[in-house]
Write a protein that holds these residues in place. Structure first.
Motif, PDB file in Angstrom:
ATOM      1  N   HIS A   1      16.772   1.292  16.706  1.00  0.00           N
ATOM      2  CA  HIS A   1      15.366   2.254  16.294  1.00  0.00           C
ATOM      3  C   HIS A   1      15.852   3.320  17.177  1.00  0.00           C
ATOM      4  O   HIS A   1      16.377   3.181  18.628  1.00  0.00           O
ATOM      5  CB  HIS A   1      14.540   2.179  16.939  1.00  0.00           C
TER       6      HIS A   1
ATOM      7  N   TRP B   1      14.643   1.126   8.434  1.00  0.00           N
ATOM      8  CA  TRP B   1      13.129   1.189   8.367  1.00  0.00           C
ATOM      9  C   TRP B   1      13.086   1.854   7.907  1.00  0.00           C
ATOM     10  O   TRP B   1      12.775   3.421   8.266  1.00  0.00           O
ATOM     11  CB  TRP B   1      12.699   0.721   9.694  1.00  0.00           C
ATOM     12  N   ASP B   2      12.105   1.892   6.958  1.00  0.00           N
ATOM     13  CA  ASP B   2      11.468   2.714   5.563  1.00  0.00           C
ATOM     14  C   ASP B   2      12.398   3.291   5.033  1.00  0.00           C
ATOM     15  O   ASP B   2      13.669   4.271   5.385  1.00  0.00           O
ATOM     16  CB  ASP B   2      10.773   3.777   6.827  1.00  0.00           C
TER      17      ASP B   2
ATOM     18  N   HIS C   1       9.144 -11.704   8.724  1.00  0.00           N
ATOM     19  CA  HIS C   1       8.810 -10.053  10.147  1.00  0.00           C
ATOM     20  C   HIS C   1       7.550  -9.966  10.633  1.00  0.00           C
ATOM     21  O   HIS C   1       6.633  -8.984   9.418  1.00  0.00           O
ATOM     22  CB  HIS C   1       9.482  -8.837  10.269  1.00  0.00           C
TER      23      HIS C   1
ATOM     24  N   LYS D   1       2.851  -9.916  10.013  1.00  0.00           N
ATOM     25  CA  LYS D   1       2.223  -9.986  11.253  1.00  0.00           C
ATOM     26  C   LYS D   1       0.900 -10.573  10.902  1.00  0.00           C
ATOM     27  O   LYS D   1       0.620 -10.885  10.049  1.00  0.00           O
ATOM     28  CB  LYS D   1       2.085  -8.050  11.408  1.00  0.00           C
TER      29      LYS D   1
ATOM     30  N   GLU E   1      10.219  -8.507  20.943  1.00  0.00           N
ATOM     31  CA  GLU E   1      10.396  -7.791  21.700  1.00  0.00           C
ATOM     32  C   GLU E   1       9.773  -8.721  22.903  1.00  0.00           C
ATOM     33  O   GLU E   1       8.719  -8.548  23.123  1.00  0.00           O
ATOM     34  CB  GLU E   1       9.459  -7.256  20.582  1.00  0.00           C
TER      35      GLU E   1
ATOM     36  N   SER F   1       2.324  -7.045  19.458  1.00  0.00           N
ATOM     37  CA  SER F   1       1.578  -6.116  18.695  1.00  0.00           C
ATOM     38  C   SER F   1       1.063  -6.246  17.619  1.00  0.00           C
ATOM     39  O   SER F   1       0.809  -7.820  16.930  1.00  0.00           O
ATOM     40  CB  SER F   1       2.278  -4.731  19.032  1.00  0.00           C
TER      41      SER F   1
ATOM     42  N   TYR G   1       1.146  -1.585   0.238  1.00  0.00           N
ATOM     43  CA  TYR G   1      -0.170   0.077   0.028  1.00  0.00           C
ATOM     44  C   TYR G   1       1.090   1.464  -0.253  1.00  0.00           C
ATOM     45  O   TYR G   1       0.471   2.665  -0.087  1.00  0.00           O
ATOM     46  CB  TYR G   1      -0.752   0.543   1.155  1.00  0.00           C
TER      47      TYR G   1
HETATM   48  O1  G3I Z   1      -3.785  -1.015   8.827  1.00  0.00           O
HETATM   49  C1  G3I Z   1      -4.876   0.213   8.662  1.00  0.00           C
HETATM   50  C2  G3I Z   1      -5.323   0.653   7.611  1.00  0.00           C
HETATM   51  O2  G3I Z   1      -6.209  -0.177   7.458  1.00  0.00           O
HETATM   52  C3  G3I Z   1      -6.266   1.707   8.556  1.00  0.00           C
HETATM   53  O3  G3I Z   1      -6.976   2.250   7.414  1.00  0.00           O
HETATM   54  C4  G3I Z   1      -4.692   2.366   8.914  1.00  0.00           C
HETATM   55  C5  G3I Z   1      -5.397   3.737   9.891  1.00  0.00           C
HETATM   56  O4  G3I Z   1      -4.986   3.844  11.144  1.00  0.00           O
HETATM   57  O5  G3I Z   1      -4.044   2.418   9.969  1.00  0.00           O
HETATM   58  C6  G3I Z   1      -3.315   0.842   9.529  1.00  0.00           C
HETATM   59  O6  G3I Z   1      -2.474   0.089  10.217  1.00  0.00           O
HETATM   60  C7  G3I Z   1      -1.446   1.289  10.803  1.00  0.00           C
HETATM   61  C8  G3I Z   1      -0.784  -0.076  10.368  1.00  0.00           C
HETATM   62  O7  G3I Z   1       0.749   0.735  10.579  1.00  0.00           O
HETATM   63  C9  G3I Z   1      -0.643  -0.340   8.932  1.00  0.00           C
HETATM   64  O8  G3I Z   1      -0.443   0.944   8.374  1.00  0.00           O
HETATM   65  C10 G3I Z   1      -1.869   0.909  11.791  1.00  0.00           C
HETATM   66  O9  G3I Z   1      -2.688   1.732  12.424  1.00  0.00           O
HETATM   67  C11 G3I Z   1       0.072   1.697  12.414  1.00  0.00           C
HETATM   68  O10 G3I Z   1       0.065   1.361  13.821  1.00  0.00           O
HETATM   69  C12 G3I Z   1       0.902   0.291  12.126  1.00  0.00           C
HETATM   70  O11 G3I Z   1       2.168   0.768  12.674  1.00  0.00           O
HETATM   71  C13 G3I Z   1       3.723  -0.250  12.511  1.00  0.00           C
HETATM   72  C14 G3I Z   1       3.979  -0.414  14.598  1.00  0.00           C
HETATM   73  O12 G3I Z   1       5.240  -1.114  13.713  1.00  0.00           O
HETATM   74  C15 G3I Z   1       2.694  -0.702  14.749  1.00  0.00           C
HETATM   75  O13 G3I Z   1       3.277  -1.048  15.732  1.00  0.00           O
HETATM   76  C16 G3I Z   1       4.478   0.556  10.966  1.00  0.00           C
HETATM   77  O14 G3I Z   1       3.944   1.243  10.535  1.00  0.00           O
HETATM   78  C17 G3I Z   1       5.510   0.308  11.392  1.00  0.00           C
HETATM   79  O15 G3I Z   1       6.795   0.431  10.886  1.00  0.00           O
HETATM   80  C18 G3I Z   1       5.782  -0.179  13.140  1.00  0.00           C
HETATM   81  O16 G3I Z   1       7.123  -1.215  12.877  1.00  0.00           O
HETATM   82  C19 G3I Z   1       7.532  -1.817  14.531  1.00  0.00           C
HETATM   83  C20 G3I Z   1       8.051  -3.013  13.571  1.00  0.00           C
HETATM   84  O17 G3I Z   1       7.057  -4.127  13.490  1.00  0.00           O
HETATM   85  C21 G3I Z   1       8.633  -4.083  15.343  1.00  0.00           C
HETATM   86  N1  G3I Z   1       9.602  -3.318  15.829  1.00  0.00           N
HETATM   87  C22 G3I Z   1       9.001  -1.746  15.758  1.00  0.00           C
HETATM   88  C23 G3I Z   1       8.604  -0.792  14.701  1.00  0.00           C
HETATM   89  C24 G3I Z   1       8.034  -0.108  15.124  1.00  0.00           C
HETATM   90  O18 G3I Z   1       7.422   0.193  15.925  1.00  0.00           O
END
Ligand code: G3I
Length: 342
Positions: free
Chosen positions: A231, A300-301, A82, A49, A131, A88, A24
């Motif tokens: 991070h 990351w990103d 991953h 995930k 984690e 989470s 996406y």
């Molecule tokens: O998919 C939904 C979408 O349907 C919805 O419209 C949107 C609105 O909030 O949310 C979307 O889900 C989001 C998801 O990323 C996909 O974009 C979640 O809200 C958001 O919380 C989630 O964030 C991710 C985060 O992990 C969650 O904890 C970040 O992209 C991602 O970079 C981050 O990565 C983690 C690693 O997996 C583990 N280590 C830490 C790292 C940073 O938190």
């Protein structure tokens, strides 16, 4: 990409320098270009995930995860997984009153099997657990104490009437024994965590849990890895010498080290911090390049406006216009120096 091939030649094995991708992403053209030239490795930021891969219990849905894997192969890149276990981003049906025994004997083995088996044997490594070590740990804690310190599911699992502390690491063992059974024979099985890498209590805990997985789940060290998420920030990071010492401890065991989620957020986007960011990025890369047991290095990103940190943190290698930052040039220079035999 040719520099990475020369680095791999000197290393005597593929050096995987990658970043995150999810289908996406809004910057598809940018992603295609950097993944075919600058990076040679891909990990799904979210697509592999638990909430994405098993939205309802027992029914695998690997579509998003496989889409990222095919993006990697379309761009001549390898792919890492991953993750198969994290408290989470779990599906809505978890933990929903699931007992510890159901979790350990059924839920976890089924999820790990269907995910790893479904994604195939070419996956370079899996974050089998993510984690699970607490942040309030202290030196000398046992592996179980380190994990109980995390104080989130599944160390606390509701059996409907009350929360009961999982009194052993069987949920970790279940994940790893299942992963060993279904992963490709060259796939490394990692315990992945953040705020680790130096001579600190949390890193000691991660190593204690690794030793427990080896001893009590019977996973050979030559299949085990530690993912150091990294991070970090321009004002909070681990020194190259401390990282190298930690990597060396793993090498002595025959285990693998990997940098799995590097980003370096800046207190402000001033160029002074960008130069410091570049130096830190180079040191983390050198610690991995010059370690015999480190061959996966994930950033990351790929660009600031795609970062979970938010654009203003300026924590990635490319700016929001898609231009390489000083850190990207520094990374190239370090790779070229290593490739040249320095
Ligand atoms: O998919 C939904 C979408 O349907 C919805 O419209 C949107 C609105 O909030 O949310 C979307 O889900 C989001 C998801 O990323 C996909 O974009 C979640 O809200 C958001 O919380 C989630 O964030 C991710 C985060 O992990 C969650 O904890 C970040 O992209 C991602 O970079 C981050 O990565 C983690 C690693 O997996 C583990 N280590 C830490 C790292 C940073 O938190």
């Amino acid at each position: 990409r040719s520099t990475l091939q020369s680095v791999s030649t000197r290393k005597g094995q593929p050096f995987m320098f990658g970043s995150t991708y999810d289908t996406y992403e809004s910057n598809q053209s940018f992603s295609s270009s950097v993944f075919s030239t600058f990076f040679n490795h891909v990990v799904a930021e979210n697509g592999c995930k638990w909430d994405a891969t098993e939205p309802s219990r027992g029914t695998p849905d690997l579509g998003e995860c496989q889409a990222v894997q095919s993006f990697a192969s379309k761009n001549g890149a390898s792919f890492r997984g991953h993750n198969t276990f994290w408290h989470s981003q779990t599906p809505s049906w978890l933990p929903g009153g699931i007992s510890a025994s159901d979790l350990v004997n059924n839920v976890i083995p089924q999820h790990v099997q269907q995910t790893i088996q479904g994604m195939g044997s070419s996956v370079t490594s899996w974050d089998v657990v993510n984690e699970i070590v607490g942040d309030g740990v202290s030196n000398g804690m046992s592996a179980l104490q380190c994990v109980q310190n995390k104080k989130v599911w599944p160390t606390q699992t509701s059996d409907g009437s009350s929360t009961t502390l999982v009194t052993d690491l069987s949920f970790v063992h279940a994940a790893f024994t299942t992963a060993l059974k279904y992963a490709g024979s060259n796939t490394r099985l990692a315990i992945n965590d953040y705020n680790t890498g130096g001579n600190d209590a949390k890193t000691a805990c991660v190593l204690a849990v690794l030793a427990d997985i080896n001893a009590n789940a019977g996973i050979p060290y030559n299949r085990l890895a530690v993912g150091f998420q990294s991070h970090i920030s321009a004002t909070g990071f681990t020194s190259k010498s401390a990282l190298s010492a930690t990597f060396a401890k793993l090498a002595q065991l025959g285990a693998t080290a990997m940098i799995t989620e590097l980003d370096i957020s800046l207190p402000s986007a001033s160029s002074g911090y960008e130069r410091l960011q570049a130096a830190i990025w180079g040191d983390y890369l050198d610690a991995c390049l010059y370690a015999s047991n480190c061959n996966e290095f994930i950033n990351w990103d790929p660009r600031d406006d795609m970062s979970w940190l938010g654009t203003s943190a300026a924590g990635t290698l490319f700016d929001s216009s898609g231009n390489p930052k000083i850190a990207a040039y520094e990374v190239q220079a370090r790779l070229q120096r290593f490739a040249a035999g320095e």
